[in-house]
Motif scaffolding. Structure first.
Motif, PDB file in Angstrom:
ATOM      1  N   PRO A 255     -44.508  18.428 -76.192  1.00 63.09           N
ATOM      2  CA  PRO A 255     -45.505  17.953 -77.145  1.00 63.09           C
ATOM      3  C   PRO A 255     -44.867  16.996 -78.144  1.00 63.09           C
ATOM      4  O   PRO A 255     -43.675  17.124 -78.446  1.00 63.09           O
ATOM      5  CB  PRO A 255     -45.963  19.243 -77.852  1.00 63.09           C
ATOM      6  CG  PRO A 255     -45.551  20.357 -76.942  1.00 63.09           C
ATOM      7  CD  PRO A 255     -44.315  19.884 -76.254  1.00 63.09           C
ATOM      8  N   PRO A 256     -45.603  16.035 -78.688  1.00 67.59           N
ATOM      9  CA  PRO A 256     -47.039  15.858 -78.449  1.00 67.59           C
ATOM     10  C   PRO A 256     -47.382  14.988 -77.245  1.00 67.59           C
ATOM     11  O   PRO A 256     -48.546  14.836 -76.911  1.00 67.59           O
ATOM     12  CB  PRO A 256     -47.489  15.167 -79.751  1.00 67.59           C
ATOM     13  CG  PRO A 256     -46.300  14.351 -80.142  1.00 67.59           C
ATOM     14  CD  PRO A 256     -45.095  15.171 -79.766  1.00 67.59           C
ATOM     15  N   LEU A 258     -46.487  15.245 -73.779  1.00 69.86           N
ATOM     16  CA  LEU A 258     -46.883  16.023 -72.599  1.00 69.86           C
ATOM     17  C   LEU A 258     -47.157  15.107 -71.400  1.00 69.86           C
ATOM     18  O   LEU A 258     -48.232  15.115 -70.809  1.00 69.86           O
ATOM     19  CB  LEU A 258     -48.106  16.886 -72.916  1.00 69.86           C
ATOM     20  CG  LEU A 258     -47.878  18.009 -73.935  1.00 69.86           C
ATOM     21  CD1 LEU A 258     -49.188  18.608 -74.391  1.00 69.86           C
ATOM     22  CD2 LEU A 258     -46.969  19.097 -73.341  1.00 69.86           C
ATOM     23  N   ARG A 265     -48.016  22.832 -68.357  1.00 73.20           N
ATOM     24  CA  ARG A 265     -48.375  22.502 -69.740  1.00 73.20           C
ATOM     25  C   ARG A 265     -48.150  23.679 -70.683  1.00 73.20           C
ATOM     26  O   ARG A 265     -47.594  23.510 -71.766  1.00 73.20           O
ATOM     27  CB  ARG A 265     -49.842  22.057 -69.806  1.00 73.20           C
ATOM     28  CG  ARG A 265     -50.273  21.576 -71.186  1.00 73.20           C
ATOM     29  CD  ARG A 265     -51.766  21.294 -71.217  1.00 73.20           C
ATOM     30  NE  ARG A 265     -52.176  20.702 -72.470  1.00 73.20           N
ATOM     31  CZ  ARG A 265     -52.340  19.399 -72.670  1.00 73.20           C
ATOM     32  NH1 ARG A 265     -52.133  18.552 -71.684  1.00 73.20           N
ATOM     33  NH2 ARG A 265     -52.713  18.924 -73.848  1.00 73.20           N
ATOM     34  N   GLU A 269     -45.715  23.593 -73.924  1.00 74.07           N
ATOM     35  CA  GLU A 269     -46.296  23.835 -75.243  1.00 74.07           C
ATOM     36  C   GLU A 269     -45.635  25.032 -75.918  1.00 74.07           C
ATOM     37  O   GLU A 269     -45.517  25.071 -77.150  1.00 74.07           O
ATOM     38  CB  GLU A 269     -47.798  24.053 -75.124  1.00 74.07           C
ATOM     39  CG  GLU A 269     -48.574  22.771 -74.822  1.00 74.07           C
ATOM     40  CD  GLU A 269     -50.071  22.989 -74.777  1.00 74.07           C
ATOM     41  OE1 GLU A 269     -50.491  24.136 -74.469  1.00 74.07           O
ATOM     42  OE2 GLU A 269     -50.817  22.029 -75.031  1.00 74.07           O
ATOM     43  N   GLU A 273     -42.107  21.043 -80.057  1.00 75.93           N
ATOM     44  CA  GLU A 273     -41.481  19.728 -80.114  1.00 75.93           C
ATOM     45  C   GLU A 273     -39.961  19.862 -79.987  1.00 75.93           C
ATOM     46  O   GLU A 273     -39.403  20.946 -80.036  1.00 75.93           O
ATOM     47  CB  GLU A 273     -41.878  19.001 -81.397  1.00 75.93           C
ATOM     48  CG  GLU A 273     -43.370  18.688 -81.433  1.00 75.93           C
ATOM     49  CD  GLU A 273     -43.744  17.658 -82.487  1.00 75.93           C
ATOM     50  OE1 GLU A 273     -42.841  16.992 -83.027  1.00 75.93           O
ATOM     51  OE2 GLU A 273     -44.953  17.516 -82.765  1.00 75.93           O
TER      52      GLU A 273
END
Length: 288
Positions: A255-256, A258, A265, A269, A273
């Protein structure tokens, strides 16, 4: 954490009032002033000018702790390098609006690459849409050029967030050397350069810096010192031990960005970061 070499008028008054007090009392007074500054920054995080998507990133980017570590005060002249869409500008511009000066050194107006042109134009529209951005002076920066990011010797603080890896990937030695020389020119003697970037573990091959978006802390220190800076302090406030820095699409896997879309995912997540170093450099004061 080392204290900022700069003081706001509040801190200066505090020092004057307690000059004859015991050292313990003086330390307490300074600490109280620092806490007050943090509270002021914290209030800006809830500013309605900030977008909801940007507020969600606070947990990863730690803006209050980061800016406090760099010693940013509301009466300073501050330069942000390549502010992108304005994530940090939404905090810095209101914070510096009344007493300070904020320079946003964005991509050069001469840029022809579509992504760069669109980014600069969106930023211009953003700062034109809110009165809190009225005090922002838009300048420009290119790492291999002598960019006038602010008048020479006028900036108290120059800040760059997650940009240095781009200059290494794009122009390697020339880009990094040129960037830090530009920052040195803009700062006052005693001024602060604050650098945050995606950290590549030191034991990894240098070649991994070419495409991954991660960069070694030691390389940043080398080029900063080559330009004349002194490393004053480092902080782990933006560290993330869950980040292994070896993802399929580099740092943009996380992220952010992706970049893998829905592929794994939930896993990416859960990492959050990137792991980042946070470095505070000083431009040495001239000897008398």
């Amino acid at each position: 954490m080392k204290r900022s070499i700069f003081c706001s008028s509040t801190l200066l008054l505090s020092f004057a009032l307690v000059a004859c007090q015991p050292a313990v009392q003086q330390e307490a007074t300074v600490a109280e002033a620092e806490v007050a500054a943090e509270h002021s920054l914290t209030s800006i995080l809830d500013n309605p000018s900030r977008t909801p998507a940007n507020k969600q990133r606070d947990q990863f980017r730690n803006p209050v702790e980061t800016l406090t570590f760099f010693g940013v005060e509301p009466n300073m002249t501050v330069v942000e390098i390549w502010p992108g869409g304005g994530w940090y500008s939404e905090i810095l511009a209101p914070y510096l609006h009344a007493e300070g000066q904020f320079y946003a050194a964005h991509f050069p107006a001469s840029e022809t690459r579509e992504g760069y042109v669109n980014s600069r134009n969106r930023y211009k529209d953003r700062i034109a849409s809110d009165a809190l951005f009225a005090n922002v002076i838009l300048t420009e920066f290119a790492p291999t050029e002598q960019s006038a990011i602010a008048p020479a010797g006028t900036a108290d603080v120059v800040l760059t967030f997650r940009n240095v890896h781009n200059w290494y990937m794009g122009d390697s030695d020339e880009g990094l050397a040129g960037a830090f020389a530009t920052f040195y020119t803009a700062l006052k003697p005693g001024g602060v350069l604050g650098v945050v970037d995606h950290r590549l573990p030191e034991e990894r091959a240098d070649e991994d810096m070419q495409t991954s978006g991660y960069i070694k802390q030691s390389l940043v220190v080398h080029y900063a010192e080559q330009a004349g800076f002194v490393l004053a302090d480092s902080s782990e406030v933006n560290a993330n031990p869950l980040d292994t820095a070896d993802h399929p699409r580099g740092v943009w896997t996380l992220p952010p960005s992706l970049r893998l879309g829905d592929e794994n995912r939930e896993y990416y997540e859960s990492i959050g970061e990137s792991d980042r170093f946070t470095l505070k450099f000083i431009k040495p004061a001239t000897s008398e």
